[in-house]
Motif scaffolding. Structure first.
Motif, mmCIF file in Angstrom:
data_model
loop_
_atom_site.group_PDB
_atom_site.id
_atom_site.type_symbol
_atom_site.label_atom_id
_atom_site.label_comp_id
_atom_site.label_asym_id
_atom_site.label_seq_id
_atom_site.Cartn_x
_atom_site.Cartn_y
_atom_site.Cartn_z
ATOM 1 N N LEU A 42 1.244 -1.256 -0.110
ATOM 2 C CA LEU A 42 0.198 -0.334 0.303
ATOM 3 C C LEU A 42 0.619 1.202 0.200
ATOM 4 O O LEU A 42 1.060 2.432 -0.653
ATOM 5 C CB LEU A 42 -0.996 -0.462 1.433
ATOM 6 N N VAL A 43 1.739 1.103 1.060
ATOM 7 C CA VAL A 43 2.445 2.707 1.070
ATOM 8 C C VAL A 43 3.619 2.858 -0.211
ATOM 9 O O VAL A 43 2.949 3.764 -1.293
ATOM 10 C CB VAL A 43 3.582 2.477 2.067
ATOM 11 N N ARG A 44 3.859 1.401 -1.440
ATOM 12 C CA ARG A 44 4.582 1.902 -2.180
ATOM 13 C C ARG A 44 3.351 2.638 -3.461
ATOM 14 O O ARG A 44 3.468 3.797 -4.222
ATOM 15 C CB ARG A 44 5.013 0.667 -2.770
ATOM 16 N N HIS A 45 2.372 2.134 -3.283
ATOM 17 C CA HIS A 45 1.131 2.547 -4.579
ATOM 18 C C HIS A 45 0.597 3.505 -4.137
ATOM 19 O O HIS A 45 0.541 4.526 -4.464
ATOM 20 C CB HIS A 45 -0.268 1.046 -4.293
ATOM 21 N N LEU A 46 0.690 4.119 -2.621
ATOM 22 C CA LEU A 46 0.798 5.335 -2.503
ATOM 23 C C LEU A 46 1.522 6.812 -2.284
ATOM 24 O O LEU A 46 0.836 7.433 -3.482
ATOM 25 C CB LEU A 46 0.416 5.716 -1.361
ATOM 26 N N GLU A 47 2.785 6.304 -3.452
ATOM 27 C CA GLU A 47 3.825 6.747 -3.163
ATOM 28 C C GLU A 47 3.518 7.302 -4.354
ATOM 29 O O GLU A 47 3.542 7.964 -5.414
ATOM 30 C CB GLU A 47 5.172 6.677 -2.923
ATOM 31 N N CYS A 48 3.353 6.053 -5.374
ATOM 32 C CA CYS A 48 3.178 6.380 -6.615
ATOM 33 C C CYS A 48 1.301 7.345 -7.153
ATOM 34 O O CYS A 48 1.784 7.977 -8.062
ATOM 35 C CB CYS A 48 2.666 4.749 -7.619
ATOM 36 N N VAL A 95 0.099 9.423 -5.011
ATOM 37 C CA VAL A 95 1.258 10.892 -4.937
ATOM 38 C C VAL A 95 1.699 12.081 -5.905
ATOM 39 O O VAL A 95 1.930 12.628 -5.934
ATOM 40 C CB VAL A 95 1.171 11.281 -3.363
ATOM 41 N N ALA A 96 2.830 11.046 -6.418
ATOM 42 C CA ALA A 96 3.334 11.421 -7.424
ATOM 43 C C ALA A 96 2.989 11.215 -8.739
ATOM 44 O O ALA A 96 3.335 12.489 -9.599
ATOM 45 C CB ALA A 96 4.586 10.335 -7.811
ATOM 46 N N VAL A 97 2.176 11.135 -9.629
ATOM 47 C CA VAL A 97 1.601 11.545 -10.478
ATOM 48 C C VAL A 97 0.723 12.612 -10.114
ATOM 49 O O VAL A 97 0.243 13.526 -11.445
ATOM 50 C CB VAL A 97 0.529 10.242 -10.762
ATOM 51 N N GLY A 112 -10.064 11.054 -6.478
ATOM 52 C CA GLY A 112 -8.888 11.126 -6.217
ATOM 53 C C GLY A 112 -8.082 12.407 -5.359
ATOM 54 O O GLY A 112 -6.892 12.161 -4.715
ATOM 55 N N THR A 113 -9.228 13.643 -5.596
ATOM 56 C CA THR A 113 -8.583 14.571 -4.725
ATOM 57 C C THR A 113 -9.040 14.447 -3.389
ATOM 58 O O THR A 113 -8.294 15.178 -2.431
ATOM 59 C CB THR A 113 -9.313 16.327 -5.442
ATOM 60 N N LEU A 114 -9.823 13.769 -2.962
ATOM 61 C CA LEU A 114 -10.340 13.911 -2.047
ATOM 62 C C LEU A 114 -9.899 13.038 -0.771
ATOM 63 O O LEU A 114 -9.632 12.962 -0.153
ATOM 64 C CB LEU A 114 -11.911 13.438 -1.954
ATOM 65 N N LEU A 115 -9.036 11.509 -1.713
ATOM 66 C CA LEU A 115 -7.727 11.143 -1.201
ATOM 67 C C LEU A 115 -6.635 10.792 -0.875
ATOM 68 O O LEU A 115 -5.482 10.989 -0.211
ATOM 69 C CB LEU A 115 -8.260 10.098 -2.138
ATOM 70 N N GLU A 164 -5.181 12.578 2.393
ATOM 71 C CA GLU A 164 -5.272 11.129 2.776
ATOM 72 C C GLU A 164 -4.099 10.071 3.251
ATOM 73 O O GLU A 164 -2.988 10.175 3.599
ATOM 74 C CB GLU A 164 -6.479 9.885 2.973
ATOM 75 N N ALA A 165 -3.759 9.947 1.358
ATOM 76 C CA ALA A 165 -2.408 10.134 1.330
ATOM 77 C C ALA A 165 -1.326 10.087 1.492
ATOM 78 O O ALA A 165 0.102 9.547 2.026
ATOM 79 C CB ALA A 165 -2.331 9.694 -0.283
ATOM 80 N N ARG A 166 -1.709 11.394 1.497
ATOM 81 C CA ARG A 166 0.392 12.266 2.015
ATOM 82 C C ARG A 166 0.142 11.864 3.149
ATOM 83 O O ARG A 166 0.873 12.161 4.072
ATOM 84 C CB ARG A 166 -0.488 13.566 1.918
ATOM 85 N N GLU A 167 -0.933 12.001 4.737
ATOM 86 C CA GLU A 167 -1.541 11.568 5.925
ATOM 87 C C GLU A 167 -0.333 10.061 6.050
ATOM 88 O O GLU A 167 0.413 10.091 6.775
ATOM 89 C CB GLU A 167 -2.315 11.784 6.375
ATOM 90 N N VAL A 168 -0.951 9.606 4.824
ATOM 91 C CA VAL A 168 -0.710 7.772 5.659
ATOM 92 C C VAL A 168 0.899 7.672 5.205
ATOM 93 O O VAL A 168 2.021 7.313 5.885
ATOM 94 C CB VAL A 168 -1.149 7.132 5.138
ATOM 95 N N LEU A 169 1.947 8.381 3.955
ATOM 96 C CA LEU A 169 2.497 8.217 4.119
ATOM 97 C C LEU A 169 3.943 8.278 4.871
ATOM 98 O O LEU A 169 4.730 8.691 5.735
ATOM 99 C CB LEU A 169 3.252 9.027 2.816
#
Length: 323
Positions: free
Chosen positions: A3-9, A11-13, A62-65, A68-73
């Motif tokens: 999950l962490v690696r997928h969230l990094e992807c 956020v980058a995109v 995507g905007t709403l998530l 949350e993705a940045r916080e998880v990272l």
């Protein structure tokens, strides 16, 4: 799925709005990046980006998530950093012990120095005899301690060995109290107050051997560990006690105690020998900081010196005492 690696992807995109630039930023090829985004969308059940041949636009979902993705990272990085600090002995809990003869001034100096060296580490400090510490090491209930030598150091690593000369605590009215240094033979006729033998059997036997070699064989050995109790025995039962000057059995500093005096012993006086000890292979940065703090505190507050000679630390044959 990582999950962490997928969230990094993700956020980058989202921040680059371009798969090629996001892939370069992440140090990977573009096709695997697209595949990870697609898998993340399938797992979440929402579409994160609208894709055309010219641009990539983040969706409302995507905007709403994204926040949350940045916080998880951020939490993930904090978690990994905490794990690194624990691994390197910079945080967490260190279970440590000191022998009961260590003075309050030494304890305070040790704690202050240790907190300065490792402010993020919780120190659980207990008062345990050498024998109790060895049992705690064997039960994996102690990380580091300050022990008396000689003792069974099998399976332990040791810090520098320190030497504390012993003197005698005796009633102010005793004849030997008028001496600047007291020969052991001058204590003849007095009982001796010592810590219980099971606290440190080899140290106990060493002290009685040193007394006998110096011409003093006590008529009886009385046992006490607490300061008030030992003081009471010396005051009321025709006894003397051996200990370093910093054990603070006196009511006041120096010779201001109206009832008791401490005098150094003459000649080759017996001494207590200490060192920090910890299980082999467990000497991390926290253990090193405790060892350094204990060594410094004993040298500055208790007059301890580095061992003057390489005396053996192994145990000698068990006995009440030997000559």
């Amino acid at each position: 799925m990582d999950l962490v690696r997928h969230l990094e992807c993700f956020v980058a995109v989202a921040e680059e709005s371009h798969f090629g630039r996001a892939a370069a930023r992440l140090g990977m090829a573009q096709p695997p990046l697209s595949q990870r985004i697609q898998r993340l969308e399938r797992e979440l059940g929402v579409r994160l980006f609208e894709r055309t041949s010219r641009q990539v636009t983040i969706t409302e979902a995507g905007t709403l998530l994204l926040a949350e993705a940045r916080e998880v990272l951020a939490r993930s990085e904090s978690f990994l950093a905490a794990a690194r600090r624990i691994r390197d002995g910079e945080t967490g809990l260190l279970r440590a012990a000191l022998t009961p003869d260590v003075s309050g001034e030494t304890v305070a100096a040790l704690l202050a120095d240790f907190r300065r060296r490792h402010p993020g580490l919780e120190l659980e400090l207990r008062e345990l005899s050498t024998a109790e510490q060895l049992a705690a090491f064997a039960a994996h209930e102690l990380d580091v301690g300050l022990i008396h030598h000689p003792c069974d150091v099998t399976g332990l690593e040791l810090g520098p060995v320190l030497h504390r000369d012993l003197g005698v605590l005796l009633p102010r009215g005793a004849v030997a109290a008028g001496l600047d240094e007291v020969p052991l033979a001058a204590l003849t006729g007095y009982d001796l107050v010592l810590f219980p033998r099971d606290s440190a059997p080899a140290v106990y036997d060493d002290l009685l051997t040193a007394c006998a070699r110096g011409g003093y064989t006590p008529a009886a050995v009385r046992h006490g560990r607490g300061t008030s109790f030992v003081r009471g025995l010396v005051l009321s039962s025709g006894a003397v006690a051996l200990g370093p000057r910093d054990t603070h059995l006196l009511a006041g500093p120096g010779d201001t105690d109206p009832d008791l005096v401490w005098r150094p012993l003459a000649g080759a006086a017996p001494a207590w020998r200490h060192s920090a000890a910890w299980p082999k292979g467990r000497g991390d940065a926290a253990v090193g900081a405790f060892t350094d703090a204990a060594t410094h505190a004993l040298r500055t507050t208790a007059g301890a010196r580095f061992e003057p000679s390489a005396r053996p630390l192994h145990l000698r044959p068990a006995s009440e005492y030997w000559l």
